[in-house]
Design an enzyme around this catalytic site. Structure first.
Site, mmCIF file in Angstrom:
data_model
loop_
_atom_site.group_PDB
_atom_site.id
_atom_site.type_symbol
_atom_site.label_atom_id
_atom_site.label_comp_id
_atom_site.label_asym_id
_atom_site.label_seq_id
_atom_site.Cartn_x
_atom_site.Cartn_y
_atom_site.Cartn_z
ATOM 1 N N GLU A 39 0.819 -1.210 0.000
ATOM 2 C CA GLU A 39 0.000 0.000 0.000
ATOM 3 C C GLU A 39 0.858 1.267 0.000
ATOM 4 O O GLU A 39 0.570 2.221 -0.718
ATOM 5 C CB GLU A 39 -0.944 0.010 1.213
ATOM 6 C CG GLU A 39 -2.099 -0.967 1.111
ATOM 7 C CD GLU A 39 -3.045 -0.657 -0.039
ATOM 8 O OE1 GLU A 39 -3.135 0.510 -0.454
ATOM 9 O OE2 GLU A 39 -3.690 -1.598 -0.544
ATOM 10 N N GLN A 69 0.903 7.021 -5.031
ATOM 11 C CA GLN A 69 1.487 7.878 -6.066
ATOM 12 C C GLN A 69 2.349 7.084 -7.052
ATOM 13 O O GLN A 69 3.206 7.659 -7.724
ATOM 14 C CB GLN A 69 2.343 8.994 -5.431
ATOM 15 C CG GLN A 69 1.672 9.790 -4.334
ATOM 16 C CD GLN A 69 0.538 10.652 -4.858
ATOM 17 O OE1 GLN A 69 0.523 11.040 -6.018
ATOM 18 N NE2 GLN A 69 -0.411 10.981 -4.002
ATOM 19 N N THR A 70 2.127 5.777 -7.148
ATOM 20 C CA THR A 70 2.961 4.936 -8.008
ATOM 21 C C THR A 70 2.083 3.930 -8.751
ATOM 22 O O THR A 70 1.221 3.301 -8.149
ATOM 23 C CB THR A 70 4.006 4.172 -7.161
ATOM 24 O OG1 THR A 70 4.785 5.105 -6.417
ATOM 25 C CG2 THR A 70 4.933 3.346 -8.044
ATOM 26 N N GLY A 85 10.522 7.999 -5.810
ATOM 27 C CA GLY A 85 10.052 9.342 -5.481
ATOM 28 C C GLY A 85 9.321 9.379 -4.145
ATOM 29 O O GLY A 85 9.114 8.355 -3.498
ATOM 30 N N TYR A 86 8.928 10.587 -3.727
ATOM 31 C CA TYR A 86 8.241 10.752 -2.438
ATOM 32 C C TYR A 86 8.998 9.985 -1.346
ATOM 33 O O TYR A 86 8.464 9.099 -0.674
ATOM 34 C CB TYR A 86 6.786 10.261 -2.510
ATOM 35 C CG TYR A 86 5.945 10.964 -3.530
ATOM 36 C CD1 TYR A 86 5.262 12.140 -3.219
ATOM 37 C CD2 TYR A 86 5.830 10.465 -4.826
ATOM 38 C CE1 TYR A 86 4.482 12.794 -4.167
ATOM 39 C CE2 TYR A 86 5.062 11.120 -5.779
ATOM 40 C CZ TYR A 86 4.388 12.280 -5.443
ATOM 41 O OH TYR A 86 3.623 12.929 -6.379
ATOM 42 N N TYR A 127 -7.279 6.039 4.504
ATOM 43 C CA TYR A 127 -7.339 5.093 3.387
ATOM 44 C C TYR A 127 -6.496 3.847 3.675
ATOM 45 O O TYR A 127 -6.971 2.719 3.550
ATOM 46 C CB TYR A 127 -6.861 5.745 2.085
ATOM 47 C CG TYR A 127 -6.399 4.718 1.092
ATOM 48 C CD1 TYR A 127 -7.324 3.951 0.389
ATOM 49 C CD2 TYR A 127 -5.037 4.455 0.905
ATOM 50 C CE1 TYR A 127 -6.909 2.956 -0.477
ATOM 51 C CE2 TYR A 127 -4.619 3.461 0.042
ATOM 52 C CZ TYR A 127 -5.557 2.722 -0.654
ATOM 53 O OH TYR A 127 -5.151 1.734 -1.493
ATOM 54 N N ASP A 174 -9.952 5.381 -2.406
ATOM 55 C CA ASP A 174 -8.770 5.949 -3.056
ATOM 56 C C ASP A 174 -9.214 6.660 -4.326
ATOM 57 O O ASP A 174 -10.416 6.830 -4.578
ATOM 58 C CB ASP A 174 -7.727 4.863 -3.347
ATOM 59 C CG ASP A 174 -8.162 3.908 -4.460
ATOM 60 O OD1 ASP A 174 -9.359 3.909 -4.841
ATOM 61 O OD2 ASP A 174 -7.300 3.156 -4.955
ATOM 62 N N CYS A 187 -12.920 1.793 -15.374
ATOM 63 C CA CYS A 187 -13.405 3.167 -15.181
ATOM 64 C C CYS A 187 -12.213 4.107 -15.018
ATOM 65 O O CYS A 187 -12.056 4.788 -14.003
ATOM 66 C CB CYS A 187 -14.333 3.222 -13.966
ATOM 67 S SG CYS A 187 -15.369 4.696 -13.890
ATOM 68 N N CYS A 202 -18.549 -2.039 -19.813
ATOM 69 C CA CYS A 202 -18.779 -1.848 -18.382
ATOM 70 C C CYS A 202 -20.019 -2.613 -17.938
ATOM 71 O O CYS A 202 -21.109 -2.424 -18.510
ATOM 72 C CB CYS A 202 -18.944 -0.359 -18.070
ATOM 73 S SG CYS A 202 -19.446 -0.037 -16.363
#
Length: 356
Positions: free
Chosen positions: A41, A46-47, A85-86, A124, A142, A196, A206
């Protein structure tokens, strides 16, 4: 049972059916180990899954339990994290692992109320870990879930407004299948990631399009709504490459800025783009290198984009020996730089420059 409740039940049932037939085989879905789920998680924040998967395997192999993770030096964690990153995520993970080792005897908690207390774990992540490891009935919200809910129910309240966050959490709670919360959450997230999608959603295949407000009103591109609140800061980094025989002058970054506690080259930050020749006249250059510095080579400016910052980076190769060293400057062999945790932009430049 009211119409909204029936609509929620139909959505959950349809998405679970779709998920069981179409889900990706991801390693963290084949375990209920809260530590491994936590690992996945945080890495996937962001990945993209494709980018994060190799990192998950590396961390899980090197640190198979939270106790192994807790004993790791921060430099090793940041080195393994290099390129994701981050980097604050990696540092926070180490603090969390150490806390779990100390306060929970190395047993990663599985309840939302315990998880939410840990550093780097928000609502989250706590909901996700408790749901996937212990089947706790917590709705996970999320970016994928926001998008599915906004489109299916036709909600134009901004997802990042206080009202919007409360509204979507409430809606997610109502939609949650409490008999199969883990399965429901995985289905919602996977559906948002695979069908989606933010752009070009696959509405033609869908399974819930007939109940989808956005599909019926041709509003999929307009939803979800998100307020633009991020102010982007522009920064100008001038990195100095200085060698002494086979050794390279490096810098250990401090706290309180990007890339905290990582390694880079000596840096002069300026208010705007500055030609390297003008850099040599700056007091901080003269103070540390005197007036005899010679520019051997300079690169073009590289633009490096972070979430809240745009970095304009130039590398300047100098022929000079420092008159004195800053506190965080030190020499190391060029080969040893492979073992240092560096921002990927710096690492790639050094690797290419010295051809190793």
């Amino acid at each position: 049972m009211d119409k909204v409740s029936l609509q929620n039940m139909d959505l959950s049932t349809e998405l679970i059916d779709w998920y069981q037939q179409n889900k990706r085989d991801l390693p963290w879905r084949n375990t209920t180990d809260a530590y491994l789920i936590w690992l996945s998680e945080i890495i996937l924040q962001q990945t993209r899954v494709e980018q994060g998967m190799p990192y998950y395997y590396r961390f899980a192999e090197k640190y198979p339990t939270v106790s192994h993770f807790a004993k790791a030096p921060e430099d090793d964690i940041l080195k393994l994290w290099q390129g994701l990153g981050y980097y604050s995520r990696g540092r926070n993970m180490l603090k969390t692992a150490q806390l779990v080792q100390q306060q929970y005897n190395g047993v990663f908690p599985t309840t939302y109320q315990e998880l939410i207390k840990l550093k780097g774990i928000g609502e989250y992540t706590a909901a996700a870990i408790s749901s996937f490891s212990a089947n706790e009935p917590r709705a996970v919200v999320d970016g994928n879930v926001y998008r599915v809910l906004a489109r299916f129910f036709g909600i134009d309240e901004p997802i990042n407004s206080p009202k919007g966050k409360k509204l979507f959490q409430q809606l997610a709670d109502e939609a949650l299948n409490r008999q199969h919360p883990a399965l429901h959450n995985q289905a919602m997230m996977e559906f948002g990631a695979m069908l989606c999608k933010p752009r070009n959603p696959a509405c033609g295949i869908c399974p819930v399009r007939l109940g989808c407000v956005a599909f019926a009103s041709n509003a999929t591109t307009a939803l979800p709504v998100k307020l633009k609140t991020v102010k982007v800061r522009k920064r100008f980094f001038n990195y100095l490459l200085i060698t002494d025989g086979g050794n390279l002058l490096m810098n250990k970054r401090g706290e309180g800025d990007i890339w905290a506690n990582m390694y880079d080259l000596p840096l002069i930050e300026t208010d705007g783009l500055m030609e390297p020749e003008a850099l040599l006249q700056l007091p901080e250059i003269v103070d540390f290198f005197g007036e005899n510095a010679v520019i051997k080579q300079k690169t073009t400016v590289i633009k490096h984009i972070l979430t809240h910052q745009q970095l304009f980076i130039r590398f300047v190769i100098l022929d000079v020996a420092p008159l004195k060293l800053k506190k965080n400057w030190f020499y190391t062999t060029v080969r040893n730089t492979e073992n240092l945790a560096m921002p990927k932009t710096i690492f790639i430049f050094i690797k290419d420059f010295f051809n190793f």
